[in-house]
Design an enzyme around this catalytic site. Sequence first.
Site, PDB file in Angstrom:
ATOM      1  N   HIS A  84       0.857  -1.176   0.000  1.00 41.36           N
ATOM      2  CA  HIS A  84       0.000   0.000   0.000  1.00 41.36           C
ATOM      3  C   HIS A  84       0.893   1.226   0.000  1.00 41.36           C
ATOM      4  O   HIS A  84       1.971   1.216   0.582  1.00 41.36           O
ATOM      5  CB  HIS A  84      -0.872  -0.007   1.257  1.00 41.36           C
ATOM      6  CG  HIS A  84      -1.980   1.003   1.222  1.00 41.36           C
ATOM      7  ND1 HIS A  84      -3.168   0.779   0.566  1.00 41.36           N
ATOM      8  CD2 HIS A  84      -2.068   2.251   1.740  1.00 41.36           C
ATOM      9  CE1 HIS A  84      -3.946   1.837   0.696  1.00 41.36           C
ATOM     10  NE2 HIS A  84      -3.305   2.742   1.398  1.00 41.36           N
ATOM     11  N   ASP A 163     -14.753   2.772   7.766  1.00 41.19           N
ATOM     12  CA  ASP A 163     -13.717   3.659   7.223  1.00 41.19           C
ATOM     13  C   ASP A 163     -14.256   4.440   6.030  1.00 41.19           C
ATOM     14  O   ASP A 163     -13.982   5.627   5.870  1.00 41.19           O
ATOM     15  CB  ASP A 163     -12.469   2.866   6.810  1.00 41.19           C
ATOM     16  CG  ASP A 163     -11.491   3.763   6.082  1.00 41.19           C
ATOM     17  OD1 ASP A 163     -11.012   4.727   6.709  1.00 41.19           O
ATOM     18  OD2 ASP A 163     -11.253   3.551   4.883  1.00 41.19           O
ATOM     19  N   ARG A 170     -14.336  12.910   6.780  1.00 39.60           N
ATOM     20  CA  ARG A 170     -13.068  13.610   7.029  1.00 39.60           C
ATOM     21  C   ARG A 170     -12.683  14.481   5.848  1.00 39.60           C
ATOM     22  O   ARG A 170     -12.207  15.601   5.997  1.00 39.60           O
ATOM     23  CB  ARG A 170     -11.937  12.594   7.273  1.00 39.60           C
ATOM     24  CG  ARG A 170     -11.971  11.968   8.651  1.00 39.60           C
ATOM     25  CD  ARG A 170     -11.027  10.777   8.701  1.00 39.60           C
ATOM     26  NE  ARG A 170      -9.663  11.118   8.368  1.00 39.60           N
ATOM     27  CZ  ARG A 170      -8.790  10.265   7.815  1.00 39.60           C
ATOM     28  NH1 ARG A 170      -9.142   9.011   7.564  1.00 39.60           N
ATOM     29  NH2 ARG A 170      -7.570  10.643   7.538  1.00 39.60           N
ATOM     30  N   SER A 185      -7.252   4.318   9.374  1.00 43.13           N
ATOM     31  CA  SER A 185      -8.013   4.155   8.120  1.00 43.13           C
ATOM     32  C   SER A 185      -7.333   3.108   7.228  1.00 43.13           C
ATOM     33  O   SER A 185      -7.964   2.156   6.754  1.00 43.13           O
ATOM     34  CB  SER A 185      -8.077   5.513   7.416  1.00 43.13           C
ATOM     35  OG  SER A 185      -8.399   5.389   6.068  1.00 43.13           O
ATOM     36  N   LYS A 189      -8.461  -1.285   6.740  1.00 39.22           N
ATOM     37  CA  LYS A 189      -8.749  -1.917   5.440  1.00 39.22           C
ATOM     38  C   LYS A 189      -7.803  -3.087   5.186  1.00 39.22           C
ATOM     39  O   LYS A 189      -8.185  -4.114   4.648  1.00 39.22           O
ATOM     40  CB  LYS A 189      -8.609  -0.877   4.311  1.00 39.22           C
ATOM     41  CG  LYS A 189      -9.783   0.076   4.284  1.00 39.22           C
ATOM     42  CD  LYS A 189      -9.623   1.121   3.213  1.00 39.22           C
ATOM     43  CE  LYS A 189      -8.591   2.143   3.591  1.00 39.22           C
ATOM     44  NZ  LYS A 189      -8.832   3.502   3.164  1.00 39.22           N
TER      45      LYS A 189
HETATM   46  N1  URA Z   1      -5.419   6.603   2.570  1.00 40.90           N
HETATM   47  C1  URA Z   1      -6.407   6.024   3.299  1.00 40.90           C
HETATM   48  O1  URA Z   1      -6.870   4.943   2.994  1.00 40.90           O
HETATM   49  N2  URA Z   1      -6.858   6.695   4.378  1.00 40.90           N
HETATM   50  C2  URA Z   1      -6.390   7.883   4.768  1.00 40.90           C
HETATM   51  O2  URA Z   1      -6.833   8.417   5.766  1.00 40.90           O
HETATM   52  C3  URA Z   1      -5.377   8.486   4.000  1.00 40.90           C
HETATM   53  C4  URA Z   1      -4.893   7.803   2.893  1.00 40.90           C
END
Ligand code: URA
Length: 435
Positions: A84, A163, A170, A185, A189
């Site tokens: 990621h 999320d 947000r 966040s 995931k």
């Molecule tokens: N990527 C995400 O999945 N969440 C965030 O808060 C910032 C970047």
Amino acid sequence: MNMNMVEIIDKKRMGKELTNDEILYFVENYTAGEIPDYQAAALLMAICINGMTEEEIFSLTMAMAGSGEKLDLRDIADNVVDKHSTGGVGDKVTLIISPILASLGVPIAKMSGRGLGITGGTVDKLQAIPAYRTDISVEEFKKNVKEIGISLISQTMDLAPADKKIYALRDSIAAVQSIPLIASSIMSKKIAGGSNCLVMDVTYGSGAFMKNKFQAKRLADTMKKIWRGENRKITCVISKMEQPLGYSVGNTLEVIEAVQALHGQMAEDLQEVVLTMCVQMLKLAGRTQTENELKNQIWGAIHSGRAFEKFAELARRQGADASYLYDLNKFEKAPMIVPLISEKNGYVQELNAEKVGKISIDLGAGRKKKEDEIDRRVGIILCKKIGDKVEEGETLGFIHANSSDKIEEHIEELKLAYKIVANPVQKESVVDEIL
Ligand code: URA
């Protein structure tokens, strides 16, 4: 649970630590629609301002990860490795490293996101390959990983729905820039996604959420604590995102660059990130060879054509017309392609990723509002990057636009993204640290 949201907000406003039960109450009830947006917004802003303890961040992550389905990929392999990036401009690394690793026998089961703000998203790029389906079922996703070693999809399933809802809020209340909220966040995931190994590219600089290395390292440290708390393996690569990664920004343009990379042609900075991420992922997958041996294997996968063929196989499996990958001229081009010509001799000292990212959003390559349609053809090609020598009259880059409406403005903005100086500029490596 009988709790009072006003008291929870007040507690965080005063900078006090929330309990696991209070955090769970907020996450469960906000996801279920029982807590209104204005109360959730107040709490998120209080978190942004006052921060969270490690325990609170862990509770928030687990509550969000548990808000929907949690995948278990242990039946696919002992080590399923995910990667990621915390976000960047021109970051097409997933498209390149996933087929390389799959062709080297490392199963890749990856869920990606859409673009966020100026940072591009892998899902938007995959959808630039005509008919590629990112929304296949969990069963099909797992079947593809088992049968061909790879699947790249979007987060359409009910994974970490809390999320999704919290992130959207947000985004609309300027509460994205918070290490506890970003870490929870991303990690919620990833935990729901089911991989046991994770390599994070934690970016910093003008084109990233973290603007300096100190913040990037704090974010990396927070994510490592969460992931390790779950007994999973993680490596964080800290990398600079001062200039866009590679030569192209925009969905189709980045797919084309990814295919060229899979044939061995890569910009220096892109190559550095690709090799670093691949080596770290191979190590987490249990490969014990030296870094040089692993790099040789990576180049072997590229030069033999196996990595590219794996990408084409993935595309076919997910419904795409893979003939586009074999003949890149088939991709539809933007109707207007306009060059930016250098007005002076010198060396590129700066190529501001944030400015380039903003141009690409304005061209339509990304979204200003979450419901916006994107135009996959548009974007920017950068011919010169930091450290390159430039002569007057040479092309610095091209704007690919869908109309002439704002083309002069965009060319002017691209000009401002470049800073050209008289003295030679040292090229710096992009990867700063591996933690
Ligand atoms: N990527 C995400 O999945 N969440 C965030 O808060 C910032 C970047």
